[in-house]
Design a protein around this motif. Structure first.
Motif, short mmCIF file in Angstrom:
data_model
loop_
_atom_site.label_atom_id
_atom_site.label_comp_id
_atom_site.label_asym_id
_atom_site.label_seq_id
_atom_site.Cartn_x
_atom_site.Cartn_y
_atom_site.Cartn_z
N ALA A 37 -3.86 -30.00 -43.30
CA ALA A 37 -4.29 -30.86 -42.04
C ALA A 37 -5.77 -31.22 -42.19
O ALA A 37 -6.46 -30.52 -42.57
CB ALA A 37 -4.08 -30.16 -40.89
N LYS B 197 -9.37 -31.95 -41.10
CA LYS B 197 -10.03 -31.29 -39.84
C LYS B 197 -11.47 -31.90 -39.74
O LYS B 197 -11.94 -32.40 -40.98
CB LYS B 197 -10.07 -29.81 -40.11
CG LYS B 197 -8.54 -29.06 -39.90
CD LYS B 197 -8.67 -27.64 -40.08
CE LYS B 197 -7.12 -27.04 -39.81
NZ LYS B 197 -7.17 -25.72 -39.83
N GLY C 95 -5.18 -27.93 -31.39
CA GLY C 95 -5.85 -28.50 -32.65
C GLY C 95 -7.28 -28.19 -32.26
O GLY C 95 -8.02 -28.67 -33.30
N GLU D 3 -8.41 -30.77 -35.42
CA GLU D 3 -7.37 -31.35 -36.20
C GLU D 3 -7.25 -32.63 -36.00
O GLU D 3 -6.97 -33.13 -34.80
CB GLU D 3 -6.07 -30.54 -36.31
CG GLU D 3 -5.98 -29.11 -36.86
CD GLU D 3 -4.56 -28.44 -36.86
OE1 GLU D 3 -3.47 -29.29 -37.19
OE2 GLU D 3 -4.21 -27.34 -36.79
N LYS E 65 -4.12 -33.89 -34.11
CA LYS E 65 -4.00 -33.61 -32.69
C LYS E 65 -4.88 -34.17 -31.83
O LYS E 65 -4.39 -34.22 -30.66
CB LYS E 65 -3.60 -32.10 -32.88
CG LYS E 65 -2.51 -31.77 -33.78
CD LYS E 65 -2.53 -30.30 -33.79
CE LYS E 65 -1.44 -29.73 -34.61
NZ LYS E 65 -1.17 -28.06 -34.53
#
Length: 216
Positions: free
Chosen positions: A126, A128, A158, A184, A187
């Motif tokens: 993911a 970030k 997240g 994240e 999210k």
């Protein structure tokens, strides 16, 4: 046997193809790019197909040079006739018009290679971002230790706070709180979602700024 693929499906595959490359093949624009550019005819929807739209804009920036990109080798008539007897025809747009069989074979091969590559890679990590929040207290007497606890008590899917913040001198003995967090990207769409919650502690917080952001 003839295999037909809808325009929408073909565009979706192309969008995935250009997610991690700049050209159809190789490190510079070629006749393959010119061919796909001509087939598309117009810039795709950047929101639905961002990678394909980026590639299309880049190729379009070449202007008249698109038509002069190095042409792919075309087999001699005898070789093309022999290939037609041995290989299957692929019509990517379901058209009955006569098409360049060799170009269709190349496109089908690239699509197969791309699908295999995606399948072998699996889902990637993911995306970030590390964010440093700069939080100024409402007044000099504001309890920054308590404020830090309040900030770190904010929970979102997240969002992960650093274990400890840092008190930084402003002037005349007044300090402010700096604290890091990792989000994240998929999210949490906007840092304002977080700063709005922090600023809601209006008895403790005067303002919140983003001091730094870094993709990780």
């Amino acid at each position: 046997m003839s295999v037909s693929v809808s325009t929408a499906t073909f565009n979706a595959v192309l969008n995935g193809l250009f997610e991690d490359r700049s050209y159809v093949v190789g490190v510079e624009a070629s006749a393959a790019d010119a061919e796909i550019f001509t087939l598309l005819g117009a810039k795709p929807d950047a929101q639905a197909l961002p990678h394909l739209a980026r590639w299309y804009t880049h190729i379009a920036s070449l202007g008249d040079a698109v038509s002069s990109l190095k042409a792919a080798e075309v087999p001699a008539p005898a070789a093309a006739e022999e290939a037609a007897e041995e290989d299957e025809d692929v019509d990517l747009f379901g058209s009955d018009d006569e098409v360049d069989e060799e170009a269709e074979k190349v496109k089908a091969q690239r699509l197969a290679e791309y699908a295999a590559k995606k399948a072998s890679k699996g889902p990637g990590p993911a995306a970030k971002t590390t964010i440093t929040f700069d939080i100024k207290p409402w007044e000099a007497e504001t309890d920054l230790v308590e404020l830090e606890k309040m900030v770190k008590g904010i929970e979102m899917d997240g969002l992960v706070w650093a274990q400890a913040g840092k008190l930084v001198d402003i002037a005349f003995g007044i300090k402010k709180l700096q604290i890091n967090a990792v989000i994240e990207d998929a999210k949490i769409a906007s840092t304002e979602d977080i700063t709005d919650v922090i600023e809601a502690f209006e008895d403790h917080v005067q303002s919140v700024d983003i001091l730094a952001m870094q993709k990780i």
